[in-house]
Scaffold this motif. Structure first.
Motif, PDB file in Angstrom:
ATOM      1  N   GLU B 204       0.826  -1.219   0.000  1.00  0.00           N
ATOM      2  CA  GLU B 204       0.000   0.000   0.000  1.00  0.00           C
ATOM      3  C   GLU B 204       0.860   1.269   0.000  1.00  0.00           C
ATOM      4  O   GLU B 204       0.340   2.364  -0.196  1.00  0.00           O
ATOM      5  N   ARG B 205       2.154   1.095   0.224  1.00  0.00           N
ATOM      6  CA  ARG B 205       3.068   2.233   0.172  1.00  0.00           C
ATOM      7  C   ARG B 205       3.879   2.220  -1.119  1.00  0.00           C
ATOM      8  O   ARG B 205       4.935   2.861  -1.204  1.00  0.00           O
ATOM      9  N   ALA B 206       3.419   1.457  -2.100  1.00  0.00           N
ATOM     10  CA  ALA B 206       4.103   1.396  -3.401  1.00  0.00           C
ATOM     11  C   ALA B 206       3.030   1.371  -4.478  1.00  0.00           C
ATOM     12  O   ALA B 206       2.905   0.415  -5.241  1.00  0.00           O
ATOM     13  N   MET B 207       2.209   2.439  -4.501  1.00  0.00           N
ATOM     14  CA  MET B 207       1.035   2.456  -5.364  1.00  0.00           C
ATOM     15  C   MET B 207       1.102   3.503  -6.466  1.00  0.00           C
ATOM     16  O   MET B 207       0.314   3.475  -7.402  1.00  0.00           O
ATOM     17  N   GLU B 208       1.988   4.481  -6.344  1.00  0.00           N
ATOM     18  CA  GLU B 208       1.998   5.576  -7.314  1.00  0.00           C
ATOM     19  C   GLU B 208       3.414   6.130  -7.404  1.00  0.00           C
ATOM     20  O   GLU B 208       4.224   5.920  -6.493  1.00  0.00           O
ATOM     21  N   PRO B 209       3.723   6.825  -8.517  1.00  0.00           N
ATOM     22  CA  PRO B 209       5.109   7.285  -8.721  1.00  0.00           C
ATOM     23  C   PRO B 209       5.669   8.075  -7.529  1.00  0.00           C
ATOM     24  O   PRO B 209       6.849   7.934  -7.195  1.00  0.00           O
ATOM     25  N   LEU B 210       4.817   8.845  -6.880  1.00  0.00           N
ATOM     26  CA  LEU B 210       5.274   9.619  -5.723  1.00  0.00           C
ATOM     27  C   LEU B 210       5.863   8.733  -4.629  1.00  0.00           C
ATOM     28  O   LEU B 210       6.738   9.135  -3.878  1.00  0.00           O
ATOM     29  N   HIS B 211       5.363   7.490  -4.551  1.00  0.00           N
ATOM     30  CA  HIS B 211       5.860   6.552  -3.537  1.00  0.00           C
ATOM     31  C   HIS B 211       7.231   5.999  -3.885  1.00  0.00           C
ATOM     32  O   HIS B 211       7.860   5.350  -3.052  1.00  0.00           O
ATOM     33  N   GLY B 212       7.660   6.180  -5.138  1.00  0.00           N
ATOM     34  CA  GLY B 212       8.938   5.616  -5.554  1.00  0.00           C
ATOM     35  C   GLY B 212       8.804   4.258  -6.208  1.00  0.00           C
ATOM     36  O   GLY B 212       9.763   3.742  -6.784  1.00  0.00           O
ATOM     37  N   SER B 213       7.624   3.650  -6.111  1.00  0.00           N
ATOM     38  CA  SER B 213       7.359   2.372  -6.777  1.00  0.00           C
ATOM     39  C   SER B 213       5.854   2.219  -6.938  1.00  0.00           C
ATOM     40  O   SER B 213       5.086   2.667  -6.081  1.00  0.00           O
ATOM     41  N   THR B 214       5.458   1.592  -8.014  1.00  0.00           N
ATOM     42  CA  THR B 214       4.032   1.283  -8.208  1.00  0.00           C
ATOM     43  C   THR B 214       3.812  -0.234  -8.185  1.00  0.00           C
ATOM     44  O   THR B 214       2.775  -0.728  -8.608  1.00  0.00           O
ATOM     45  N   ASP B 215       4.802  -0.952  -7.674  1.00  0.00           N
ATOM     46  CA  ASP B 215       4.747  -2.415  -7.736  1.00  0.00           C
ATOM     47  C   ASP B 215       3.713  -3.029  -6.787  1.00  0.00           C
ATOM     48  O   ASP B 215       3.378  -4.213  -6.919  1.00  0.00           O
TER      49      ASP B 215
END
Lengths: 85, 229
Positions: B204-215
């Motif tokens: 849930e902390r890797a969902m969008e480019p701002l998070h650094g990962s969308t994986d």
């Protein structure tokens, strides 16, 4: 009913890596206590509970350990003392 | 699909999970208070990350007796999907919904990106990925060292219940890629019935480019793919 104070030791099961115990062992070695073979760091709980007698108090605390106080997958426990208090 | 996300005292990832379900999947989500006895018709239950009850006694040990856990356990026994993330994984293990236990890391608290490999895609939290797919997302935990006896580990491997494993950039589960001393590089497992899934990393902390990962997206999309199947 009498009031009892029951002390319990909960420790990591032997053979399971205990990072705290390992760090303390190494610290003791560095302080010159080279005879120390190993240290296990656990929890010491003191439970004040009412029971009919000492046997019942201990049985009650054993049930508490099985249900909540110790993890049956990774920890062992022992009743250290049962005293009327 | 309606997703219920349980808020325990000390949870801190429930809003991230809500954001993932509502804003990224476009599905319905509801925050469930741990003292309630109602899943409000949720199809999926998420036990989110955080530090429920301050990690007192053992991580997850007290939260697993929260009132709503009766309903969560009944939901799981009916075959309902339950996903435990980080502290939620610890709670699920303490509740006996998942095998094993999560002990203190062999090197203290770790907050860092990791790579995990999807080992099996026949669960509701891995179905949209492909086997062997490597995903990057953060971990942030002090108690993530998955531990079980050898017989249990062999059974989990044999039954395909190890769902996620920490790997290096080349996809290999090396010691160097193991962030916490977890046995066999295990990052996530499922139960025998395969409807309860737990993992330490935070999709849930890797969902969008701002998070650094969308994986993390593909894992949440797995819930939707499963609901529609």
């Amino acid at each position: 009913m009498t009031s009892y104070r029951v002390a319990v030791h909960v420790v990591p099961r032997r053979g399971i890596l205990d990072p705290q115990g390992k760090a303390v062992t190494e610290a003791l070695h560095s302080l010159g206590f080279v005879a120390v073979a190993e240290v296990h760091v656990g929890r010491h709980l003191v439970i004040q509970t009412a029971a009919a007698d000492a046997t019942a108090a201990e049985a009650s605390v054993r049930a508490m350990c099985a249900k909540l106080l110790a993890n049956p997958v990774t920890e062992d426990f022992e009743i250290a003392s049962v005293v009327a208090a | 699909m309606k997703v219920g996300i349980v808020r325990f005292p000390g949870s801190n990832c429930e809003d991230d999970a809500y954001h993932a379900i509502v804003d990224h999947l476009g599905e319905e989500a509801v925050i469930l208070w741990h003292k309630d006895h109602d899943l409000q018709g949720s199809d999926v239950v998420i036990l989110p990350g955080g530090f429920s009850y301050g990690d007192y006694l053992r991580s997850g040990a007290i939260a697993r007796f929260s009132p709503i856990m009766n309903e969560v356990e009944a939901h799981a026994q009916r075959g309902g999907i339950v996903v435990g993330i980080c502290n939620g994984f610890q709670i699920a293990c303490e509740a006996g919904l998942l095998p094993g236990a999560l002990l203190s890391n062999d090197r203290g608290y770790r907050s860092m990106p990791v790579t995990i490999r999807v080992e099996h895609t026949d669960t509701a939290f891995s179905a949209a990925a492909h086997a062997g797919q490597c995903l990057t997302m953060p971990i942030a935990h002090g108690d993530g060292r998955f531990t079980a006896d050898d017989a249990t580990l062999d059974r989990l491997e044999g039954e395909g219940q190890v769902i996620f494993r920490y790997v290096d950039a080349a996809g290999h589960p090396t010691d160097a890629a193991n962030p916490n001393g977890t046995m066999r590089n295990i990052a996530g497992v499922c139960n025998a019935a395969r409807n309860v899934i737990g993992l330490m990393p935070h999709p849930e902390r890797a969902m969008e480019p701002l998070h650094g990962s969308t994986d993390g997206l593909v894992l949440f999309q797995s819930l939707l793919a499963t609901a529609r199947a």
